[in-house]
Motif scaffolding. Structure first.
Motif, short mmCIF file in Angstrom:
data_model
loop_
_atom_site.label_atom_id
_atom_site.label_comp_id
_atom_site.label_asym_id
_atom_site.label_seq_id
_atom_site.Cartn_x
_atom_site.Cartn_y
_atom_site.Cartn_z
N UNK A 151 30.64 -28.68 46.12
CA UNK A 151 29.61 -29.14 45.18
C UNK A 151 29.79 -30.62 44.83
N UNK A 152 30.99 -31.02 44.49
CA UNK A 152 31.22 -32.41 44.07
C UNK A 152 31.05 -33.42 45.20
N UNK A 153 31.29 -32.99 46.43
CA UNK A 153 31.10 -33.88 47.57
C UNK A 153 29.65 -33.90 48.05
N UNK A 154 28.79 -33.17 47.37
CA UNK A 154 27.37 -33.20 47.68
C UNK A 154 27.01 -32.60 49.03
N UNK A 155 27.77 -31.62 49.48
CA UNK A 155 27.51 -31.02 50.80
C UNK A 155 26.09 -30.48 50.90
N UNK A 156 25.62 -29.82 49.87
CA UNK A 156 24.28 -29.23 49.93
C UNK A 156 23.19 -30.30 49.80
N UNK A 157 23.50 -31.40 49.18
CA UNK A 157 22.55 -32.51 49.08
C UNK A 157 22.43 -33.21 50.44
N UNK A 170 30.20 -33.07 35.18
CA UNK A 170 29.24 -33.87 35.94
C UNK A 170 28.40 -34.74 35.01
N UNK A 171 27.98 -34.17 33.88
CA UNK A 171 27.16 -34.95 32.94
C UNK A 171 27.90 -36.19 32.44
N UNK A 172 29.20 -36.09 32.26
CA UNK A 172 29.96 -37.23 31.76
C UNK A 172 30.53 -38.12 32.85
N UNK A 173 30.59 -37.66 34.08
CA UNK A 173 31.25 -38.40 35.16
C UNK A 173 30.38 -38.52 36.41
N UNK A 174 29.09 -38.63 36.25
CA UNK A 174 28.18 -38.62 37.40
C UNK A 174 28.46 -39.73 38.40
N UNK A 175 28.89 -40.89 37.93
CA UNK A 175 29.14 -41.99 38.86
C UNK A 175 30.30 -41.68 39.81
N UNK A 176 31.14 -40.76 39.42
CA UNK A 176 32.30 -40.39 40.23
C UNK A 176 31.92 -39.52 41.43
N UNK A 177 30.79 -38.84 41.34
CA UNK A 177 30.35 -37.93 42.40
C UNK A 177 28.92 -38.28 42.82
N UNK A 178 28.75 -39.44 43.48
CA UNK A 178 27.39 -39.92 43.77
C UNK A 178 26.57 -39.04 44.70
N UNK A 179 27.21 -38.21 45.51
CA UNK A 179 26.45 -37.35 46.42
C UNK A 179 25.96 -36.08 45.74
N UNK A 180 26.48 -35.81 44.56
CA UNK A 180 26.05 -34.64 43.79
C UNK A 180 25.03 -35.15 42.77
N UNK A 181 23.76 -35.21 43.18
CA UNK A 181 22.74 -35.88 42.37
C UNK A 181 22.14 -34.99 41.28
#
Length: 174
Positions: free
Chosen positions: A43-49, A77-88
């Motif tokens: 999820x955090x690596x944005x695989x599904x995105x 995610x709400x507080x650290x969105x910039x850390x996981x850019x592929x998880x939009x």
């Protein structure tokens, strides 16, 4: 399909902060712990995105702990969105379209009425697939397992969700 337990036993570091499980009861109860990390990473690596047609089925990891993981991931995610850019989008938003779960081992709360509300966050009427784990000693009899879930989910869990997940035709008897 992700089906993990304690891979690397004996050749890798401890799989829990408390070290290796000492008892089978402890081991058996913790078997889904390794899967939490896999799902969080996906999820955090944005695989599904990045790969929108990818689907994953989580096998033999339990269910209830994944609900809590998704809540925690969404909060972080709400507080650290910039850390996981592929998880939009919130991590949990990908799960209902891309992840399926298996019933074995289905948690056994002290009262069956507690089970369905505890797993509703996984959208089980659309994502939960029956699995027996036969011939292991703790396999799930479909009559027992399906009777513990809401009757409205029975056909979906018994075969419809798996057929949809694996793109298999469902033949309805005349």
């Amino acid at each position: 399909a992700i089906h993990t337990h304690f891979e690397g036993v004996g050749i890798a570091g401890p799989v829990t902060a408390a070290g290796m499980p000492d008892f089978y009861t402890e081991y058996h109860a913790l078997t889904g712990a390794g899967m939490l990390g896999h799902l969080a990473s996906i999820l955090c690596h944005g695989v599904f995105e990045r790969f929108p047609h990818t689907r994953v089925i989580m096998m033999e990891g339990g269910l209830v702990t994944f609900v809590g993981l998704l809540w925690r991931l969404d909060t972080a995610w709400r507080g650290c969105r910039t850390e996981v850019p592929y998880c939009v989008s919130p991590p949990s938003s990908y799960v209902h379209d891309h992840v399926a779960w298996t019933t074995q081992p289905l948690e056994e709360p002290p009262e069956d009425r507690l089970l369905a509300p505890a797993i509703e966050g996984l959208d089980p009427s659309h994502t939960l697939c029956f699995s027996s784990d036969y011939p292991h000693w703790d396999f799930d009899d479909p009559r027992q397992t399906l009777s513990r879930l809401p009757a409205a989910w029975a056909d979906a869990v018994a075969y419809e969700n798996a057929a949809r997940f694996f793109s298999l035709p469902v033949t309805v008897p005349a």
